[in-house]
Design a protein around this motif. Structure first.
Motif, mmCIF file in Angstrom:
data_model
loop_
_atom_site.group_PDB
_atom_site.id
_atom_site.type_symbol
_atom_site.label_atom_id
_atom_site.label_comp_id
_atom_site.label_asym_id
_atom_site.label_seq_id
_atom_site.Cartn_x
_atom_site.Cartn_y
_atom_site.Cartn_z
ATOM 1 N N LYS A 44 28.094 38.425 60.924
ATOM 2 C CA LYS A 44 28.712 37.912 62.304
ATOM 3 C C LYS A 44 29.570 39.141 62.982
ATOM 4 N N GLY A 45 29.036 40.266 62.868
ATOM 5 C CA GLY A 45 29.539 41.488 63.634
ATOM 6 C C GLY A 45 30.317 42.419 63.018
ATOM 7 N N SER A 46 30.731 42.009 61.551
ATOM 8 C CA SER A 46 31.577 42.903 60.856
ATOM 9 C C SER A 46 30.559 44.111 60.255
ATOM 10 N N TYR A 47 31.319 45.166 60.498
ATOM 11 C CA TYR A 47 30.402 46.436 59.810
ATOM 12 C C TYR A 47 30.513 46.442 58.266
ATOM 13 N N VAL A 48 29.315 46.719 57.858
ATOM 14 C CA VAL A 48 28.940 46.939 56.383
ATOM 15 C C VAL A 48 28.519 48.251 56.239
#
Lengths: 251, 251
Positions: free
Chosen positions: A40-44
């Motif tokens: 959901k848009g979080s950088y991994v």
């Protein structure tokens, strides 16, 4: 957080290499984009067992990343593959120990290099093999392969661009070449590689096969520690990161 | 002027098709560009045995062109190949009779279509096969192949975009399918093809293989002359123009 280990394949032909860059399509960029959607848009951030250059392929590259998500491994694989472009494919996903690191824990990596010896180039293989339609003395190449095996200082076989400051000593457990119809496949299994090391070894092996230098040069090159004395770097498109091995207890 | 007949291979993956277009890389565009260089800036128009669509490959496409140049056939081949991109390769060049026309004189064309039935897609084959990992009844497909053979009205198997106003009757001399490991290869040998005809036949054969329709449907489709009753068009990347045959006295 969960640590996820992921075995991937990619066709390197249309990538500017593994590592993300301001310009150009990269394997890291595509995978991180897919993961960002899943989170959901979080950088991994993903970590590879090692980078591969522009045009280099992978049959069994390994990456890891951390995630708060709790999918089962089948769900992970399906979700990621559905979001990745067709030239990257996730083969296997498993959860790993929280201490697992796919670069530092690797105990063996195999690279293969495919040479196409047919007289005429095959348009369908141009991105996947090195077309080299010249006579080769396979006996001399096999002799040189054996000399490359073992623990050596590979300075002569590493690019001037190799900026690693540590030891240039690596161990190659097995170096072989296999003929199959008009293809010659080199296999290198070792504990680690310097920058461009496989491609410089292949360039040197092909010079030896053509009789342009002797198999015994390999020994001298280990002693000389001078990149300019080895042969030219073989082109990227024949090179495949074939697989990475980890001790059982790290996963 | 000399009439030159040229057998070429191309990897269609990175082309917008054969025919030159205002935008997009085309096979015709690349070959005419190379010929223009060889003719000191003069435009040389090439004619194919038939166009191929975006993503479709050729193992033995034939083209012809007229030229005032008098190179020997070996010189022609070398010169052209040295100026062409790596995904187009000239296999053979011969001089032909001044009346030779590679489209009108063709007596037989073979197309092949490769289906990859392995469970997981192969990243290295994504542009070269249609990945179709579903169960297939090969017996039903073979029965349908036999029904496609012969002289029929192929209206049901031609795209609505087919604007040819002539007869939709074509003769297929042989239609077969061959299993090799996880690949299924269809071969079509016929006197001519309507637009998208091979891909619509393959789509229909795969539906029959899945049991979604009967082999006997083929006969009905010939009678119905309605494209909407046949199955979906199989994707371009599995299709290869395999070869074109001419009567000996035209060349």
């Amino acid at each position: 957080m969960n640590k996820v280990k992921c075995t991937i394949q990619y066709d390197g032909a249309n990538f500017s290499g593994f590592q993300i860059q301001p310009r150009g399509r990269t394997i890291q960029g595509e995978i991180e984009r897919a993961l960002k959607k899943m989170h959901k848009g979080s950088y991994v951030r993903i970590h590879p067992s090692g980078r591969t250059d522009k045009g280099v392929h992978a049959v069994g590259q390994v990456i890891h990343f951390e995630t708060p998500l709790h999918l089962d491994v089948h769900g992970w694989k399906q979700a990621l593959n559905s979001m990745l472009p067709k030239d990257i494919h996730v083969k296997e996903i498993t959860y790993a120990k929280s201490t697992f690191h796919c670069r530092y824990d690797a105990i063996e990596k195999e690279y293969r290099y495919i040479v196409d010896r047919s007289k005429e180039p095959n348009v369908f293989r141009q991105n996947y093999v090195f077309h080299f339609p010249y006579e080769l003395h396979i006996d001399a190449i096999e002799e040189a392969c054996l000399l490359l095996q073992g623990k050596h200082d590979f300075t002569s076989f590493s690019s001037a661009k190799d900026t690693s400051k540590g030891s240039k000593v690596r161990t190659l457990y097995e170096v072989s070449c296999r003929e199959d119809a008009e293809e010659l496949t080199f296999s290198f299994r070792g504990d680690g590689y310097l920058y461009n090391m496989v491609r410089i070894m292949v360039g040197t092996l092909l010079d030896i096969g053509q009789g342009r230098r002797d198999a015994a040069d390999i020994k001298d090159l280990f002693a000389q520690k001078d990149r300019t004395l080895a042969s030219a770097t073989a082109p990227a498109q024949g090179l495949y990161l074939w697989g990475v091995t980890y001790p059982k207890d790290t996963i």
